[in-house]
Design a protein around this motif. Structure first.
Motif, PDB file in Angstrom:
ATOM      1  N   MET A   1       5.339 -19.270 -67.032  1.00 56.33           N
ATOM      2  CA  MET A   1       4.961 -20.494 -66.345  1.00 56.33           C
ATOM      3  C   MET A   1       6.203 -21.171 -65.774  1.00 56.33           C
ATOM      4  SD  MET A   1       2.109 -22.078 -68.849  1.00 56.33           S
ATOM      5  CE  MET A   1       1.641 -23.277 -67.626  1.00 56.33           C
ATOM      6  N   ALA A   2       5.990 -21.982 -64.770  1.00 57.15           N
ATOM      7  CA  ALA A   2       7.099 -22.735 -64.208  1.00 57.15           C
ATOM      8  C   ALA A   2       7.637 -23.676 -65.281  1.00 57.15           C
ATOM      9  CB  ALA A   2       6.647 -23.520 -62.992  1.00 57.15           C
ATOM     10  N   THR A   3       8.922 -23.860 -65.298  1.00 53.32           N
ATOM     11  CA  THR A   3       9.539 -24.683 -66.319  1.00 53.32           C
ATOM     12  C   THR A   3       9.785 -26.097 -65.835  1.00 53.32           C
ATOM     13  OG1 THR A   3      11.698 -23.899 -65.621  1.00 53.32           O
ATOM     14  CG2 THR A   3      10.642 -22.731 -67.439  1.00 53.32           C
ATOM     15  N   GLY A   4       9.275 -26.445 -64.666  1.00 53.24           N
ATOM     16  CA  GLY A   4       9.425 -27.799 -64.165  1.00 53.24           C
ATOM     17  C   GLY A   4      10.771 -28.042 -63.536  1.00 53.24           C
ATOM     18  N   GLY A   5      11.509 -26.993 -63.258  1.00 56.39           N
ATOM     19  CA  GLY A   5      12.825 -27.167 -62.665  1.00 56.39           C
ATOM     20  C   GLY A   5      13.003 -26.246 -61.487  1.00 56.39           C
ATOM     21  N   THR A   6      14.235 -25.914 -61.240  1.00 55.23           N
ATOM     22  CA  THR A   6      14.581 -25.077 -60.101  1.00 55.23           C
ATOM     23  C   THR A   6      14.168 -23.634 -60.302  1.00 55.23           C
ATOM     24  OG1 THR A   6      16.513 -26.507 -59.896  1.00 55.23           O
ATOM     25  CG2 THR A   6      16.516 -24.504 -58.593  1.00 55.23           C
ATOM     26  N   PHE A   7      14.184 -23.176 -61.551  1.00 56.49           N
ATOM     27  CA  PHE A   7      13.948 -21.766 -61.831  1.00 56.49           C
ATOM     28  C   PHE A   7      12.691 -21.569 -62.676  1.00 56.49           C
ATOM     29  CE2 PHE A   7      18.648 -22.481 -62.008  1.00 56.49           C
ATOM     30  CZ  PHE A   7      18.911 -22.031 -60.726  1.00 56.49           C
TER      31      PHE A   7
ATOM     32  N   VAL B   1      21.101 -30.392 -67.145  1.00 53.56           N
ATOM     33  CA  VAL B   1      19.942 -29.514 -67.323  1.00 53.56           C
ATOM     34  C   VAL B   1      20.478 -28.152 -67.755  1.00 53.56           C
ATOM     35  CG1 VAL B   1      18.007 -28.381 -66.179  1.00 53.56           C
ATOM     36  CG2 VAL B   1      18.592 -30.750 -65.604  1.00 53.56           C
ATOM     37  N   TRP B   2      19.956 -27.648 -68.875  1.00 53.63           N
ATOM     38  CA  TRP B   2      20.408 -26.385 -69.441  1.00 53.63           C
ATOM     39  C   TRP B   2      19.270 -25.374 -69.392  1.00 53.63           C
ATOM     40  CZ3 TRP B   2      25.405 -25.745 -71.341  1.00 53.63           C
ATOM     41  CH2 TRP B   2      26.172 -26.912 -71.388  1.00 53.63           C
ATOM     42  N   TRP B   3      19.623 -24.096 -69.189  1.00 54.91           N
ATOM     43  CA  TRP B   3      18.648 -23.010 -69.137  1.00 54.91           C
ATOM     44  C   TRP B   3      19.013 -21.964 -70.185  1.00 54.91           C
ATOM     45  CZ3 TRP B   3      14.433 -23.440 -66.137  1.00 54.91           C
ATOM     46  CH2 TRP B   3      14.474 -24.402 -65.129  1.00 54.91           C
ATOM     47  N   ARG B   4      17.970 -21.458 -70.859  1.00 49.50           N
ATOM     48  CA  ARG B   4      18.152 -20.355 -71.815  1.00 49.50           C
ATOM     49  C   ARG B   4      18.294 -19.105 -70.981  1.00 49.50           C
ATOM     50  NH1 ARG B   4      19.565 -18.984 -76.733  1.00 49.50           N
ATOM     51  NH2 ARG B   4      18.273 -17.463 -77.745  1.00 49.50           N
ATOM     52  N   VAL B   5      19.421 -18.375 -71.145  1.00 51.63           N
ATOM     53  CA  VAL B   5      19.706 -17.217 -70.294  1.00 51.63           C
ATOM     54  C   VAL B   5      20.068 -16.000 -71.130  1.00 51.63           C
ATOM     55  CG1 VAL B   5      20.498 -18.647 -68.365  1.00 51.63           C
ATOM     56  CG2 VAL B   5      22.161 -17.812 -70.026  1.00 51.63           C
TER      57      VAL B   5
ATOM     58  N   GLU C   1      25.490 -12.220 -62.859  1.00 51.97           N
ATOM     59  CA  GLU C   1      24.059 -12.521 -62.862  1.00 51.97           C
ATOM     60  C   GLU C   1      23.562 -12.738 -64.286  1.00 51.97           C
ATOM     61  OE1 GLU C   1      21.078 -10.552 -59.988  1.00 51.97           O
ATOM     62  OE2 GLU C   1      20.866  -9.445 -61.872  1.00 51.97           O
ATOM     63  N   VAL C   2      22.633 -13.685 -64.433  1.00 50.97           N
ATOM     64  CA  VAL C   2      21.971 -13.933 -65.716  1.00 50.97           C
ATOM     65  C   VAL C   2      20.471 -13.989 -65.464  1.00 50.97           C
ATOM     66  CG1 VAL C   2      23.918 -15.178 -66.732  1.00 50.97           C
ATOM     67  CG2 VAL C   2      22.164 -16.453 -65.512  1.00 50.97           C
ATOM     68  N   GLU C   3      19.707 -13.746 -66.521  1.00 46.45           N
ATOM     69  CA  GLU C   3      18.242 -13.816 -66.437  1.00 46.45           C
ATOM     70  C   GLU C   3      17.779 -15.063 -67.175  1.00 46.45           C
ATOM     71  OE1 GLU C   3      14.257 -11.400 -67.916  1.00 46.45           O
ATOM     72  OE2 GLU C   3      16.235 -10.527 -68.244  1.00 46.45           O
ATOM     73  N   ILE C   4      16.877 -15.825 -66.566  1.00 46.21           N
ATOM     74  CA  ILE C   4      16.320 -17.024 -67.189  1.00 46.21           C
ATOM     75  C   ILE C   4      15.298 -16.575 -68.230  1.00 46.21           C
ATOM     76  CG2 ILE C   4      15.037 -19.166 -66.829  1.00 46.21           C
ATOM     77  CD1 ILE C   4      17.758 -19.261 -65.512  1.00 46.21           C
ATOM     78  N   LEU C   5      15.548 -16.928 -69.494  1.00 46.62           N
ATOM     79  CA  LEU C   5      14.630 -16.582 -70.579  1.00 46.62           C
ATOM     80  C   LEU C   5      13.687 -17.737 -70.895  1.00 46.62           C
ATOM     81  CD1 LEU C   5      17.064 -14.843 -73.106  1.00 46.62           C
ATOM     82  CD2 LEU C   5      15.541 -13.775 -71.428  1.00 46.62           C
ATOM     83  N   GLY C   6      14.116 -18.929 -70.633  1.00 47.37           N
ATOM     84  CA  GLY C   6      13.318 -20.107 -70.950  1.00 47.37           C
ATOM     85  C   GLY C   6      14.177 -21.326 -70.739  1.00 47.37           C
ATOM     86  N   GLY C   7      13.624 -22.431 -71.147  1.00 49.84           N
ATOM     87  CA  GLY C   7      14.482 -23.583 -71.127  1.00 49.84           C
ATOM     88  C   GLY C   7      14.042 -24.726 -70.256  1.00 49.84           C
ATOM     89  N   ARG C   8      14.964 -25.257 -69.619  1.00 51.42           N
ATOM     90  CA  ARG C   8      15.031 -26.555 -68.967  1.00 51.42           C
ATOM     91  C   ARG C   8      15.119 -27.607 -70.059  1.00 51.42           C
ATOM     92  NH1 ARG C   8      14.126 -31.028 -66.606  1.00 51.42           N
ATOM     93  NH2 ARG C   8      14.830 -31.381 -64.518  1.00 51.42           N
TER      94      ARG C   8
ATOM     95  N   MET D   1      23.095 -22.033 -70.442  1.00 50.27           N
ATOM     96  CA  MET D   1      24.012 -22.366 -69.354  1.00 50.27           C
ATOM     97  C   MET D   1      23.499 -23.603 -68.640  1.00 50.27           C
ATOM     98  SD  MET D   1      25.064 -18.773 -67.504  1.00 50.27           S
ATOM     99  CE  MET D   1      26.164 -19.510 -66.313  1.00 50.27           C
ATOM    100  N   ALA D   2      24.431 -24.422 -68.180  1.00 49.24           N
ATOM    101  CA  ALA D   2      24.057 -25.607 -67.409  1.00 49.24           C
ATOM    102  C   ALA D   2      23.736 -25.194 -65.978  1.00 49.24           C
ATOM    103  CB  ALA D   2      25.197 -26.618 -67.416  1.00 49.24           C
ATOM    104  N   GLU D   3      22.788 -25.921 -65.379  1.00 45.68           N
ATOM    105  CA  GLU D   3      22.406 -25.646 -63.986  1.00 45.68           C
ATOM    106  C   GLU D   3      23.476 -26.165 -63.027  1.00 45.68           C
ATOM    107  OE1 GLU D   3      18.857 -27.000 -60.947  1.00 45.68           O
ATOM    108  OE2 GLU D   3      18.403 -26.824 -63.069  1.00 45.68           O
ATOM    109  N   ALA D   4      24.116 -27.285 -63.377  1.00 46.39           N
ATOM    110  CA  ALA D   4      25.150 -27.893 -62.549  1.00 46.39           C
ATOM    111  C   ALA D   4      26.146 -28.600 -63.445  1.00 46.39           C
ATOM    112  CB  ALA D   4      24.538 -28.863 -61.547  1.00 46.39           C
ATOM    113  N   THR D   5      27.299 -28.935 -62.916  1.00 45.52           N
ATOM    114  CA  THR D   5      28.305 -29.655 -63.683  1.00 45.52           C
ATOM    115  C   THR D   5      27.959 -31.149 -63.729  1.00 45.52           C
ATOM    116  OG1 THR D   5      29.706 -30.128 -61.772  1.00 45.52           O
ATOM    117  CG2 THR D   5      30.100 -28.045 -62.929  1.00 45.52           C
ATOM    118  N   ALA D   6      28.657 -31.893 -64.539  1.00 41.64           N
ATOM    119  CA  ALA D   6      28.444 -33.328 -64.649  1.00 41.64           C
ATOM    120  C   ALA D   6      28.753 -34.048 -63.330  1.00 41.64           C
ATOM    121  CB  ALA D   6      29.294 -33.914 -65.781  1.00 41.64           C
TER     122      ALA D   6
END
Length: 175
Positions: free
Chosen positions: A85-91, A144-148, A130-137, A162-167
């Motif tokens: 399912m969509a995680t409500g974010g970019t990925f 915003v952090w993603w499980r990769v 490259e990393v694979e999104i396993l879950g998160g947001r 991993m963070a989606e963007a820096t501070a």
């Protein structure tokens, strides 16, 4: 007979030549104080005065000890990790994304970067890796952090965050 004019008198006597100020007494005093300080310090060290501790100075009274440090609890991480399912974010889960920065990016055990021990960093993704999104947001420390899942150059598989963007807003992960 006529009186001859009196010779002109100088009303002020000639000033005495100025004497140069002598630096003898100030130098003598400075040398004496320095020698006294060194002598007293050497005497104190020879007598063992420098080995006193706080308990001896307080005449057997209990010395002050700082209060115990109580760790503050870390708030629970809120993460959406419903597979497929969509995680409500970019990925979305299963997306493959890249490190689009020109620097290495930390992959961490848990989301967040503030106040973490060095052991929290599992690996570092190189630019372009490259990393694979396993879950998160998950949101932690304002990011915003993603499980990769990251596969290192030597074949090790690392699952972390991993963070989606820096501070400062610089994008880290992108398709």
């Amino acid at each position: 007979m006529t009186a001859s004019p009196a010779p002109a008198m100088n009303p002020l006597p000639d000033p005495a030549p100025k004497r140069r100020r002598s630096w003898f007494w100030p130098g003598f005093l400075a040398g004496f104080l320095l020698l006294s300080l060194l002598s007293c310090g050497g005497l104190a060290m020879a007598m063992g005065i420098d080995t006193l501790d706080l308990a001896e100075l307080q005449a057997g009274q209990a010395a002050w000890t700082p209060p115990a440090v109580t760790p503050t609890p870390v708030p629970a991480v809120q993460a959406d990790s419903t597979p497929g399912m969509a995680t409500g974010g970019t990925f979305q889960i299963g997306d493959r994304v890249r490190n689009v920065t020109t620097s290495r990016v930390n992959i961490r055990q848990v989301p967040g970067y503030l106040g973490k021990p060095e052991g929290d960093i599992l690996a570092q993704a190189m630019p372009g890796d490259e990393v694979e999104i396993l879950g998160g947001r998950a949101v932690a420390d304002g990011l915003v952090w993603w499980r990769v899942r990251y596969v290192t150059g030597d074949g090790r598989v690392i699952d972390g965050w991993m963070a989606e963007a820096t501070a400062s807003g610089v994008q880290i992960l992108a398709p």
